[in-house]
Design a protein around this motif. Structure first.
Motif, PDB file in Angstrom:
ATOM      1  N   GLN A  91       0.869  -1.197   0.007  1.00 49.64           N
ATOM      2  CA  GLN A  91      -0.149  -0.065  -0.091  1.00 49.64           C
ATOM      3  C   GLN A  91       0.832   1.218   0.122  1.00 49.64           C
ATOM      4  O   GLN A  91       0.514   2.272  -0.759  1.00 49.64           O
ATOM      5  CB  GLN A  91      -0.884  -0.021   1.048  1.00 49.64           C
ATOM      6  CG  GLN A  91      -1.874  -1.291   1.394  1.00 49.64           C
ATOM      7  CD  GLN A  91      -2.683  -1.182   2.433  1.00 49.64           C
ATOM      8  OE1 GLN A  91      -2.409  -0.517   3.440  1.00 49.64           O
ATOM      9  NE2 GLN A  91      -3.843  -2.032   2.652  1.00 49.64           N
ATOM     10  N   SER A 123       7.324  13.928 -13.741  1.00 48.81           N
ATOM     11  CA  SER A 123       6.807  14.798 -13.079  1.00 48.81           C
ATOM     12  C   SER A 123       7.812  15.981 -12.722  1.00 48.81           C
ATOM     13  O   SER A 123       9.109  15.801 -13.169  1.00 48.81           O
ATOM     14  CB  SER A 123       6.644  14.288 -11.678  1.00 48.81           C
ATOM     15  OG  SER A 123       6.228  15.125 -10.496  1.00 48.81           O
ATOM     16  N   SER A 161       8.287   6.668 -12.777  1.00 52.08           N
ATOM     17  CA  SER A 161       7.419   7.477 -12.686  1.00 52.08           C
ATOM     18  C   SER A 161       7.765   9.066 -12.424  1.00 52.08           C
ATOM     19  O   SER A 161       6.935   9.825 -13.121  1.00 52.08           O
ATOM     20  CB  SER A 161       6.358   7.150 -11.706  1.00 52.08           C
ATOM     21  OG  SER A 161       5.809   5.806 -11.754  1.00 52.08           O
ATOM     22  N   TRP A 196       2.306   1.817  -3.446  1.00 50.29           N
ATOM     23  CA  TRP A 196       1.143   2.143  -4.343  1.00 50.29           C
ATOM     24  C   TRP A 196       0.855   3.941  -4.033  1.00 50.29           C
ATOM     25  O   TRP A 196       0.785   4.336  -5.313  1.00 50.29           O
ATOM     26  CB  TRP A 196      -0.043   1.437  -4.112  1.00 50.29           C
ATOM     27  CG  TRP A 196      -1.224   1.614  -5.144  1.00 50.29           C
ATOM     28  CD1 TRP A 196      -1.539   1.126  -6.584  1.00 50.29           C
ATOM     29  CD2 TRP A 196      -2.184   2.588  -4.899  1.00 50.29           C
ATOM     30  NE1 TRP A 196      -2.590   1.703  -6.995  1.00 50.29           N
ATOM     31  CE2 TRP A 196      -3.060   2.622  -6.111  1.00 50.29           C
ATOM     32  CE3 TRP A 196      -2.723   3.481  -3.707  1.00 50.29           C
ATOM     33  CZ2 TRP A 196      -4.342   3.465  -6.016  1.00 50.29           C
ATOM     34  CZ3 TRP A 196      -3.783   4.290  -4.065  1.00 50.29           C
ATOM     35  CH2 TRP A 196      -4.633   4.304  -5.056  1.00 50.29           C
ATOM     36  N   ALA A 197       0.562   4.208  -2.961  1.00 53.05           N
ATOM     37  CA  ALA A 197       0.367   5.290  -2.738  1.00 53.05           C
ATOM     38  C   ALA A 197       1.356   6.472  -3.190  1.00 53.05           C
ATOM     39  O   ALA A 197       1.039   7.353  -3.664  1.00 53.05           O
ATOM     40  CB  ALA A 197       0.247   5.733  -1.340  1.00 53.05           C
ATOM     41  N   GLU A 208       3.510   5.889  -5.807  1.00 52.44           N
ATOM     42  CA  GLU A 208       3.575   5.900  -7.048  1.00 52.44           C
ATOM     43  C   GLU A 208       2.291   6.647  -7.533  1.00 52.44           C
ATOM     44  O   GLU A 208       2.682   7.631  -8.721  1.00 52.44           O
ATOM     45  CB  GLU A 208       3.420   4.473  -7.704  1.00 52.44           C
ATOM     46  CG  GLU A 208       3.459   4.214  -9.440  1.00 52.44           C
ATOM     47  CD  GLU A 208       3.511   2.800  -9.882  1.00 52.44           C
ATOM     48  OE1 GLU A 208       3.583   2.626 -10.963  1.00 52.44           O
ATOM     49  OE2 GLU A 208       3.434   2.104  -8.967  1.00 52.44           O
ATOM     50  N   GLN A 209       1.109   6.767  -7.130  1.00 54.28           N
ATOM     51  CA  GLN A 209      -0.009   7.319  -7.860  1.00 54.28           C
ATOM     52  C   GLN A 209       0.268   8.944  -7.336  1.00 54.28           C
ATOM     53  O   GLN A 209      -0.142   9.582  -7.884  1.00 54.28           O
ATOM     54  CB  GLN A 209      -1.171   6.889  -6.913  1.00 54.28           C
ATOM     55  CG  GLN A 209      -1.562   5.576  -7.210  1.00 54.28           C
ATOM     56  CD  GLN A 209      -1.755   5.140  -8.819  1.00 54.28           C
ATOM     57  OE1 GLN A 209      -2.238   5.799  -9.428  1.00 54.28           O
ATOM     58  NE2 GLN A 209      -1.154   4.034  -9.366  1.00 54.28           N
ATOM     59  N   ALA A 210       0.815   9.178  -6.075  1.00 50.98           N
ATOM     60  CA  ALA A 210       1.303  10.673  -5.788  1.00 50.98           C
ATOM     61  C   ALA A 210       2.270  11.314  -6.789  1.00 50.98           C
ATOM     62  O   ALA A 210       1.993  12.466  -7.176  1.00 50.98           O
ATOM     63  CB  ALA A 210       1.553  10.810  -4.322  1.00 50.98           C
ATOM     64  N   LYS A 228       2.660  10.270  -9.735  1.00 50.77           N
ATOM     65  CA  LYS A 228       2.339  10.258 -11.171  1.00 50.77           C
ATOM     66  C   LYS A 228       1.333  11.659 -11.216  1.00 50.77           C
ATOM     67  O   LYS A 228       0.924  12.216 -12.156  1.00 50.77           O
ATOM     68  CB  LYS A 228       1.315   9.108 -11.606  1.00 50.77           C
ATOM     69  CG  LYS A 228       2.203   7.990 -11.687  1.00 50.77           C
ATOM     70  CD  LYS A 228       1.423   6.571 -12.286  1.00 50.77           C
ATOM     71  CE  LYS A 228       2.241   5.523 -12.553  1.00 50.77           C
ATOM     72  NZ  LYS A 228       1.547   4.384 -12.840  1.00 50.77           N
ATOM     73  N   SER A 229       0.758  11.900  -9.708  1.00 53.06           N
ATOM     74  CA  SER A 229      -0.247  13.138  -9.967  1.00 53.06           C
ATOM     75  C   SER A 229       0.641  14.344  -9.751  1.00 53.06           C
ATOM     76  O   SER A 229       0.081  15.436  -9.647  1.00 53.06           O
ATOM     77  CB  SER A 229      -1.046  13.102  -8.743  1.00 53.06           C
ATOM     78  OG  SER A 229      -1.883  11.842  -8.639  1.00 53.06           O
TER      79      SER A 229
END
Length: 289
Positions: free
Chosen positions: A153, A190, A186, A156-157, A159-161, A163-164
């Motif tokens: 988790q 950014s 990733s 995943w958090a 990586e998503q951050a 990418k955002s």
């Protein structure tokens, strides 16, 4: 006649033929100047950087600051304290650069205002102390606390951050080399800083992060920083960075700002004088029951 010949225009390039070599060299060198890196010198990439707030550290970082399109690893003996003192000046600058401009009242002006990008705290070892973070220049609106217990988790958090395209400060003590490589891929798309805090023992492992630093407590309020990995020559020795928190600095006197000398050896106790001999039993102390 001579003046007419001297002022004649140069021959135009013939279609289908390559241009002259001299005309290629100048623009080619200009294009590659920011992308060419020699191992004996610091990398001067065209990617943007964020000043760290420490002049001595910026002089040793490729590009003169924290990279905004890459992962930065901070290796500390005890997480939760040193990374804040090291990153606070840069994170404060990152948030201040996004301050909303003064807009005229009206619905259209509010709709055109850019959205502020926050700082995501992923798996911090301690509960974030908002008054202390505000003292570092980070307002409450800039912070988002993400709690993730399982390593999957947390990854995943993070990586998503990334990418955002938001700023990321993640504590990933159990991240594996292939997982850090995935985060680095990733981060290439950014333009926000991304920091991973890991134990100091992780420095023995390979990592795809182009910048890795070891941070240790120094004398007084200083931080000792060693660049374990960077795009350039190996960094020798340690940097001593003054990192007094902003809220503590006005309370310190000149003597408290300097490292305290090590205490000397304790004085040995004086030898006890031998008891006086008494001539007879009548001179002895009587013990009462």
């Amino acid at each position: 006649m001579l003046s007419a010949l001297s002022s004649a225009p140069a021959a135009l390039p013939v279609p289908g033929l390559p241009p002259q070599k001299a005309s290629l060299d100048a623009p080619l060198d200009a294009r590659l100047a920011g992308r060419l890196w020699r191992g004996s010198s610091l990398g001067a990439s065209a990617a943007p950087t964020l000043p760290s707030g420490f002049a001595a550290l910026d002089a040793e970082l490729p590009g003169g600051g924290w990279p905004l399109q890459a992962i930065t690893e901070l290796l500390t003996p005890q997480s939760g304290v040193l990374e804040w003192r090291l990153l606070a000046p840069a994170l404060q600058r990152w948030w201040a650069a996004q301050a909303l401009p003064a807009a005229a009242p009206g619905r259209r002006a509010r709709a055109a205002a850019p959205a502020l990008r926050s700082l995501l705290l992923i798996n911090p070892p301690h509960t974030p102390h908002l008054p202390g973070l505000r003292a570092l220049g980070l307002p409450q609106a800039a912070l988002i606390w993400v709690t993730a217990t399982a390593p999957a988790q947390q990854l995943w958090a993070a990586e998503q951050a990334i990418k955002s395209r938001v700023a990321v400060l993640a504590w990933l003590p159990e991240a594996r080399p292939e997982q850090i490589r995935r985060l680095q891929v990733s981060a290439l798309s950014s333009d926000a800083p991304a920091f991973l805090v890991r134990p100091e023992r992780a420095g023995q492992q390979s990592s795809a992060a182009p910048l890795r630093l070891v941070v240790q407590p120094g004398d007084g309020w200083a931080l000792n920083v060693h660049l374990l990995k960077r795009r350039g020559p190996a960094h020798e020795g340690w940097l001593e960075l003054p990192a007094v928190p902003g809220a503590v600095e006005p309370l310190l006197t000149a003597a408290k700002r300097k490292p305290q000398p090590a205490p000397g050896p304790a004085p040995s106790p004086a030898p006890a004088s031998p008891p006086l001999e008494r001539a007879d039993a009548l001179a002895r102390t009587v013990l009462h029951a």
